[in-house]
Write a protein that holds these residues in place. Structure first.
Motif, mmCIF file in Angstrom:
data_model
loop_
_atom_site.group_PDB
_atom_site.id
_atom_site.type_symbol
_atom_site.label_atom_id
_atom_site.label_comp_id
_atom_site.label_asym_id
_atom_site.label_seq_id
_atom_site.Cartn_x
_atom_site.Cartn_y
_atom_site.Cartn_z
ATOM 1 N N GLY A 49 0.835 -1.670 0.353
ATOM 2 C CA GLY A 49 -0.279 0.157 -0.300
ATOM 3 C C GLY A 49 1.359 1.544 -0.527
ATOM 4 N N VAL A 50 1.691 1.133 0.539
ATOM 5 C CA VAL A 50 3.047 2.374 0.544
ATOM 6 C C VAL A 50 3.769 2.544 -0.444
ATOM 7 C CG1 VAL A 50 5.500 3.234 1.471
ATOM 8 C CG2 VAL A 50 3.638 2.189 3.295
ATOM 9 N N VAL A 51 3.708 0.981 -1.489
ATOM 10 C CA VAL A 51 4.698 1.546 -2.986
ATOM 11 C C VAL A 51 2.727 1.980 -4.293
ATOM 12 C CG1 VAL A 51 4.674 0.102 -4.557
ATOM 13 C CG2 VAL A 51 6.184 0.299 -2.377
ATOM 14 N N ALA A 52 2.085 1.659 -3.449
ATOM 15 C CA ALA A 52 0.760 2.911 -4.083
ATOM 16 C C ALA A 52 0.863 3.508 -3.961
ATOM 17 C CB ALA A 52 -0.426 1.216 -4.466
ATOM 18 N N GLY A 53 0.470 3.631 -2.803
ATOM 19 C CA GLY A 53 0.363 5.557 -2.663
ATOM 20 C C GLY A 53 1.396 6.484 -2.913
ATOM 21 N N LEU A 54 2.599 6.205 -3.167
ATOM 22 C CA LEU A 54 3.597 6.782 -3.280
ATOM 23 C C LEU A 54 3.757 6.781 -5.187
ATOM 24 C CD1 LEU A 54 6.113 5.881 -0.401
ATOM 25 C CD2 LEU A 54 5.272 7.808 -0.815
ATOM 26 N N MET A 55 3.377 5.677 -5.554
ATOM 27 C CA MET A 55 3.648 5.927 -6.878
ATOM 28 C C MET A 55 2.621 5.764 -7.561
ATOM 29 S SD MET A 55 6.234 2.823 -7.688
ATOM 30 C CE MET A 55 6.345 3.301 -9.177
ATOM 31 N N THR A 56 1.194 6.169 -7.124
ATOM 32 C CA THR A 56 0.092 6.398 -8.332
ATOM 33 C C THR A 56 -0.452 7.215 -8.733
ATOM 34 O OG1 THR A 56 -2.014 6.795 -8.503
ATOM 35 C CG2 THR A 56 -1.795 7.131 -5.662
ATOM 36 N N LYS A 57 -0.501 7.659 -9.708
ATOM 37 C CA LYS A 57 -0.252 9.720 -10.466
ATOM 38 C C LYS A 57 -1.532 9.937 -10.691
ATOM 39 C CE LYS A 57 4.046 8.017 -13.409
ATOM 40 N NZ LYS A 57 4.596 8.133 -15.033
ATOM 41 N N THR A 58 -2.404 8.882 -10.161
ATOM 42 C CA THR A 58 -4.498 9.738 -10.531
ATOM 43 C C THR A 58 -4.852 9.428 -9.972
ATOM 44 O OG1 THR A 58 -4.718 7.130 -10.760
ATOM 45 C CG2 THR A 58 -4.150 7.920 -13.308
ATOM 46 N N ASN A 59 -4.240 9.124 -8.197
ATOM 47 C CA ASN A 59 -4.944 8.887 -7.207
ATOM 48 C C ASN A 59 -5.752 7.689 -6.484
ATOM 49 O OD1 ASN A 59 -2.913 10.450 -5.221
ATOM 50 N ND2 ASN A 59 -3.760 12.335 -4.851
ATOM 51 N N ASN A 60 -6.352 7.358 -8.121
ATOM 52 C CA ASN A 60 -6.710 6.211 -7.838
ATOM 53 C C ASN A 60 -6.651 4.999 -7.930
ATOM 54 O OD1 ASN A 60 -9.306 4.828 -8.643
ATOM 55 N ND2 ASN A 60 -10.166 6.365 -9.929
ATOM 56 N N ILE A 61 -6.870 3.711 -6.906
ATOM 57 C CA ILE A 61 -5.900 2.735 -7.172
ATOM 58 C C ILE A 61 -6.896 1.621 -6.689
ATOM 59 C CG2 ILE A 61 -4.660 1.416 -5.181
ATOM 60 C CD1 ILE A 61 -2.888 4.302 -4.442
ATOM 61 N N PHE A 107 -3.965 -2.593 2.979
ATOM 62 C CA PHE A 107 -3.821 -1.773 1.976
ATOM 63 C C PHE A 107 -3.574 -0.132 2.159
ATOM 64 C CE2 PHE A 107 -4.758 -1.485 -2.953
ATOM 65 C CZ PHE A 107 -3.102 -1.086 -3.425
ATOM 66 N N GLU A 108 -5.443 -0.376 1.801
ATOM 67 C CA GLU A 108 -5.684 1.184 2.287
ATOM 68 C C GLU A 108 -5.411 1.773 3.357
ATOM 69 O OE1 GLU A 108 -9.986 3.107 3.096
ATOM 70 O OE2 GLU A 108 -9.914 0.688 4.293
ATOM 71 N N ALA A 109 -4.555 0.633 4.506
ATOM 72 C CA ALA A 109 -4.245 1.387 5.408
ATOM 73 C C ALA A 109 -2.725 2.184 5.100
ATOM 74 C CB ALA A 109 -3.932 1.164 6.894
ATOM 75 N N GLY A 110 -2.156 1.475 4.360
ATOM 76 C CA GLY A 110 -0.474 1.339 4.165
ATOM 77 C C GLY A 110 -0.446 2.700 3.315
ATOM 78 N N ILE A 111 -1.684 2.896 1.793
ATOM 79 C CA ILE A 111 -2.045 4.018 1.430
ATOM 80 C C ILE A 111 -2.180 5.774 1.739
ATOM 81 C CG2 ILE A 111 -3.457 5.035 -1.059
ATOM 82 C CD1 ILE A 111 -3.963 1.928 -1.747
#
Length: 346
Positions: A157-169, A187-191
């Protein structure tokens, strides 16, 4: 002379009984009640069976990891191994009983859906030795192994939160059961820990064996603006990958986060951002080897998490995840292991 012969005959019979008893204890792995017994370390006299859940043995995920563990165990110890596939929950109890009737040394049930079937088979066959992944069965002849999936999911989730370009996961789960909701919550908590503004769409497919359904759900998520999807849905997740691969070919910048195994090895680095590795293979190997080595303990429950290196990211993550993001992952891992952060579960 007759007395001497009779004495020698009695001695031979007595020694035969002792040796026979020792041989039976070695083959079983434990005495009645789960006490440890000696073993010669060879697996040639052991038979270990495995029953899959509905995803099947080639789900490229959970069941496949378990079967690969037993294949390697066979190669290293000589133990006989075999699997049976469950096409539905109704197959689970008969499949377990099949191995029990054939006198298998240990029978595995892979997945939380085995809880009821495993409990029934264990109760009706107290001399059988059984083990289960992702469920807790309280019986003296069952070893239960579960994982802190939420901890590893927090890190991806940390990876996804830092790498998303659309802020939509997106998150695609299989059935909405505790083990899968642990993935989602972590996952949600990490994001949210690194990107509070990101939107997280959590969807449960209701199945672990429906790639077409996974593809359809992924298509909807990508169409709605998601650029990263994490799946915890077994064979259903294969469809998530297939949808992402098609979009990549058409020039879309989308990613999938795999589950259980390093799924970049199956679907490629072009579409796999990283994976949430789950030590199913290590757990099946350890418990099965314990049996062969005379260390098996029935009635135990092992919970494996970050502190055990039983969940986390694969080394191949360096191909697509920048170094600064991986450093942030390590920071959060340290905080979780130390207890500074408690990751929410179900």
């Amino acid at each position: 002379m007759k007395k001497t012969f009779s004495f020698m005959l009695m001695l031979v019979v007595a020694m035969s009984l002792v040796l026979s008893a020792c041989g039976q204890a070695k083959n079983g792995g434990t005495n009645e009640g789960g006490s440890k017994v000696e073993s010669d370390g060879s697996g040639k006299d052991f038979k270990i069976g495995m029953v899959t859940d509905v995803g099947g043995v080639n789900d490229k995920s959970f069941n496949q990891s378990a079967w690969e563990a037993l294949q390697k165990l066979k190669a290293s110890t000589g133990a006989e191994t075999k699997f049976l596939e469950s096409k539905g929950e109704a197959d689970m109890e008969p499949n377990l009983n099949n191995f029990v009737r054939e006198g298998y040394s240990l029978t595995w049930g892979i997945g939380m859906l085995f809880e009821d079937a495993m409990k029934k088979v264990a109760t009706e066959n107290p001399d059988a030795k059984l083990a289960v992944i992702d469920a807790v069965v309280e019986a003296p002849n069952v070893t239960s192994v579960t994982f802190a999936e939420q901890e590893g999911s927090f890190l991806v989730g940390v990876v996804a939160g830092l790498m998303t370009k659309t802020n939509n996961i997106g998150f695609v789960g299989g059935m909405e059961i505790p083990v899968i909701t642990r993935f989602a919550k972590g996952f949600e908590a990490g994001i949210k820990a690194v990107n509070p503004e990101a939107k997280v769409n959590i969807t449960y497919s209701g199945a672990f064996d429906k790639p077409d359904l996974g593809k359809s759900i992924a298509a909807t998520m990508y169409n709605d603006g998601a650029d990263i999807i994490f799946h915890a849905s077994g064979g259903t997740g294969n469809g998530v990958f297939n949808e992402a691969i098609e979009r990549k070919k058409s020039g879309k910048e989308v990613w999938v986060i795999g589950v259980d195994k390093d799924q970049s090895l199956e679907f490629g680095d072009e579409v796999t951002l990283t994976s949430m590795m789950k030590g199913v293979e290590a757990a099946v190997t350890k418990v099965s080897k314990d049996l062969i080595d005379g260390k098996w303990q029935g009635g135990s429950h092992q919970v494996l998490g970050l502190k055990d290196d039983a969940v986390g990211l694969p080394e191949t993550s360096t191909k697509n995840v920048p170094e600064d993001v991986l450093k942030k992952v390590e920071e959060y891992k340290t905080k979780i292991v130390s207890g500074e952060i408690t990751v929410p579960s179900a």
